[in-house]
Design a protein around this motif. Structure first.
Motif, mmCIF file in Angstrom:
data_model
loop_
_atom_site.group_PDB
_atom_site.id
_atom_site.type_symbol
_atom_site.label_atom_id
_atom_site.label_comp_id
_atom_site.label_asym_id
_atom_site.label_seq_id
_atom_site.Cartn_x
_atom_site.Cartn_y
_atom_site.Cartn_z
ATOM 1 N N GLY A 86 8.824 -0.548 2.595
ATOM 2 C CA GLY A 86 9.484 -0.012 3.785
ATOM 3 C C GLY A 86 10.164 1.325 3.577
ATOM 4 O O GLY A 86 10.962 1.752 4.426
ATOM 5 N N ARG A 89 9.276 4.043 6.307
ATOM 6 C CA ARG A 89 9.932 3.784 7.583
ATOM 7 C C ARG A 89 11.395 4.235 7.537
ATOM 8 O O ARG A 89 11.907 4.828 8.495
ATOM 9 C CB ARG A 89 9.835 2.308 7.942
ATOM 10 C CG ARG A 89 10.290 2.012 9.376
ATOM 11 C CD ARG A 89 10.236 0.540 9.704
ATOM 12 N NE ARG A 89 8.903 -0.014 9.517
ATOM 13 C CZ ARG A 89 8.573 -1.266 9.782
ATOM 14 N NH1 ARG A 89 9.489 -2.106 10.240
ATOM 15 N NH2 ARG A 89 7.349 -1.689 9.597
ATOM 16 N N GLY A 115 -1.056 3.537 12.057
ATOM 17 C CA GLY A 115 -0.197 2.363 12.054
ATOM 18 C C GLY A 115 1.126 2.583 11.361
ATOM 19 O O GLY A 115 2.153 1.989 11.738
ATOM 20 N N VAL A 116 1.142 3.450 10.355
ATOM 21 C CA VAL A 116 2.382 3.746 9.631
ATOM 22 C C VAL A 116 3.434 4.311 10.576
ATOM 23 O O VAL A 116 4.629 4.020 10.461
ATOM 24 C CB VAL A 116 2.095 4.743 8.490
ATOM 25 C CG1 VAL A 116 3.386 5.208 7.825
ATOM 26 C CG2 VAL A 116 1.149 4.116 7.455
ATOM 27 N N TYR A 117 2.989 5.111 11.551
ATOM 28 C CA TYR A 117 3.920 5.843 12.410
ATOM 29 C C TYR A 117 4.161 5.152 13.745
ATOM 30 O O TYR A 117 5.204 5.369 14.364
ATOM 31 C CB TYR A 117 3.377 7.269 12.620
ATOM 32 C CG TYR A 117 3.139 7.967 11.306
ATOM 33 C CD1 TYR A 117 4.184 8.557 10.610
ATOM 34 C CD2 TYR A 117 1.869 7.992 10.736
ATOM 35 C CE1 TYR A 117 3.980 9.163 9.390
ATOM 36 C CE2 TYR A 117 1.655 8.608 9.514
ATOM 37 C CZ TYR A 117 2.713 9.174 8.846
ATOM 38 O OH TYR A 117 2.493 9.764 7.629
ATOM 39 N N GLN A 118 3.219 4.360 14.182
ATOM 40 C CA GLN A 118 3.418 3.635 15.447
ATOM 41 C C GLN A 118 4.656 2.754 15.382
ATOM 42 O O GLN A 118 5.399 2.638 16.364
ATOM 43 C CB GLN A 118 2.178 2.795 15.753
ATOM 44 C CG GLN A 118 0.974 3.622 16.190
ATOM 45 C CD GLN A 118 -0.306 2.812 16.232
ATOM 46 O OE1 GLN A 118 -0.364 1.691 15.726
ATOM 47 N NE2 GLN A 118 -1.351 3.376 16.821
ATOM 48 N N ARG A 119 4.894 2.153 14.237
ATOM 49 C CA ARG A 119 6.064 1.280 14.082
ATOM 50 C C ARG A 119 7.371 2.057 14.158
ATOM 51 O O ARG A 119 8.440 1.461 14.335
ATOM 52 C CB ARG A 119 5.971 0.520 12.756
ATOM 53 C CG ARG A 119 4.819 -0.481 12.710
ATOM 54 C CD ARG A 119 4.877 -1.337 11.451
ATOM 55 N NE ARG A 119 4.614 -0.567 10.247
ATOM 56 C CZ ARG A 119 3.411 -0.398 9.711
ATOM 57 N NH1 ARG A 119 2.344 -0.921 10.310
ATOM 58 N NH2 ARG A 119 3.258 0.287 8.600
ATOM 59 N N SER A 120 7.290 3.389 14.008
ATOM 60 C CA SER A 120 8.489 4.221 14.069
ATOM 61 C C SER A 120 8.553 5.052 15.351
ATOM 62 O O SER A 120 9.368 5.973 15.452
ATOM 63 C CB SER A 120 8.548 5.143 12.845
ATOM 64 O OG SER A 120 8.694 4.382 11.658
ATOM 65 N N GLY A 121 7.702 4.720 16.316
ATOM 66 C CA GLY A 121 7.834 5.335 17.635
ATOM 67 C C GLY A 121 6.837 6.411 18.002
ATOM 68 O O GLY A 121 6.855 6.897 19.138
ATOM 69 N N LYS A 123 3.173 7.910 19.056
ATOM 70 C CA LYS A 123 1.997 7.435 19.782
ATOM 71 C C LYS A 123 0.850 8.422 19.603
ATOM 72 O O LYS A 123 1.069 9.629 19.513
ATOM 73 C CB LYS A 123 2.316 7.267 21.275
ATOM 74 C CG LYS A 123 3.329 6.165 21.558
ATOM 75 C CD LYS A 123 3.554 5.986 23.050
ATOM 76 C CE LYS A 123 4.538 4.845 23.309
ATOM 77 N NZ LYS A 123 4.775 4.642 24.756
ATOM 78 N N ARG A 279 6.035 11.968 19.387
ATOM 79 C CA ARG A 279 7.184 11.082 19.595
ATOM 80 C C ARG A 279 8.312 11.857 20.250
ATOM 81 O O ARG A 279 8.656 12.957 19.796
ATOM 82 C CB ARG A 279 7.676 10.541 18.251
ATOM 83 C CG ARG A 279 8.823 9.530 18.339
ATOM 84 C CD ARG A 279 9.457 9.336 16.975
ATOM 85 N NE ARG A 279 10.346 8.191 16.912
ATOM 86 C CZ ARG A 279 11.597 8.162 17.375
ATOM 87 N NH1 ARG A 279 12.090 9.241 17.989
ATOM 88 N NH2 ARG A 279 12.340 7.081 17.241
#
Length: 300
Positions: A86, A89, A115-121, A123, A279
């Protein structure tokens, strides 16, 4: 484990090399940024840097064509032994908080691992482009003088770039320093063509040869005739090399519609580039249509 801003003694480039191998442009671009350490966030264990996130602030045009400060994320990396913990993130969160403190409007990055960045907002910002077989020479449009140029001609190129992209969403407002330093790094191995009158060029194109395919990396024109002349020259040069395919990651623009159609035979391929991610930070990032462009020389 400590999360903090980088300092001059941190072996940040070593993390990049462990993660990506030797990437020739990473360090040269990084050292151009005088304030880089304040915007580089690291995860450190003892004296060992395990992971990094860096961003720089660039003036990029929003959906309305007006430039805003954008946090451009790059060199996101972790050593193999530090993955899955993590750290990235946490570093991205630090970078976003720092952007907020600097009134950055929104953030932009390019990646093959969304996917690494989608979890941090972030798109995905999908961009479409055309590619296909090059039309035979008798189907290309000629009639305007075209000649080889170089980045020594950057003032001429800059004037054409500014005119073509004056209100184009997602384009970067380039400075003289950008042309003399950043653009040189990205287009070092590319061909540059000018079209028009020798004392008054009407357009330029940047051409790259890649794995048996031609790619028009960038274009800036003031007329349909200039676009037709430049793309016609691309066709002739490609076919002379035995290259019969061309990639056109270009924006939708009335000056380009006919010439790009004439360059390629039918059927043409409409391809998707999903490497860009966006983002909001202090303002909405907006929507970007097919007229938007982010040119390769403005990557981070």
């Amino acid at each position: 484990m400590t999360i903090r801003q980088a300092v001059a003694g941190d072996a940040v480039p070593m993390v990049w090399r462990d993660a990506f191998g030797e990437v020739p442009w990473q360090v040269p671009l990084y050292v151009q940024d005088a304030g880089r350490f304040d915007r580089t966030f690291v995860a450190v264990s003892g004296r060992t840097v395990l992971a990094t996130v860096y961003y720089l602030i660039r003036p990029i045009r929003g959906e309305d064509g007006a430039p805003v400060p954008v946090g451009c994320v790059a060199n996101v990396a972790s050593r193999p032994q530090a993955r899955g913990r993590g750290l990235i993130r946490r570093l991205l969160a630090e970078a976003i908080m720092d952007m907020e403190s600097r009134d950055v409007a929104w953030s932009l990055l390019f990646t093959g691992t969304p996917g690494v960045y989608q979890r941090s907002g972030w798109k995905t910002l999908t961009r479409r482009y055309r590619a296909g077989r090059i039309a035979p020479p008798d189907q290309t449009i000629t009639g305007m003088d075209v000649w080889d140029a170089s980045l020594q001609d950057w003032p001429v190129l800059a004037e054409l770039y500014d005119a073509f992209n004056a209100s184009r969403p997602l384009t970067t407002v380039r400075t003289a320093s950008d042309w003399q330093r950043r653009v040189r790094i990205w287009y070092a191995d590319s061909e540059i063509l000018l079209a028009g009158q020798r004392n008054k060029p009407d357009g330029y194109a940047v051409l790259r040869w890649d794995a048996g395919e031609a790619e028009v990396q960038e274009i800036g024109v003031k007329s349909v005739a200039a676009a037709a002349a430049l793309l016609g020259a691309v066709a002739r040069r490609a076919l002379a090399r035995g290259v019969d395919r061309c990639r056109l990651p270009l924006p939708d623009d009335p000056l380009l519609t006919g010439p790009t159609r004439d360059l390629l035979t039918t059927p043409q391929s409409d391809l998707t580039d999903a490497t860009a991610m966006i983002r909001p930070v202090s303002r909405p990032s907006g929507q970007f249509g097919p007229e938007a462009a982010h040119w390769p020389a403005d990557y981070f």
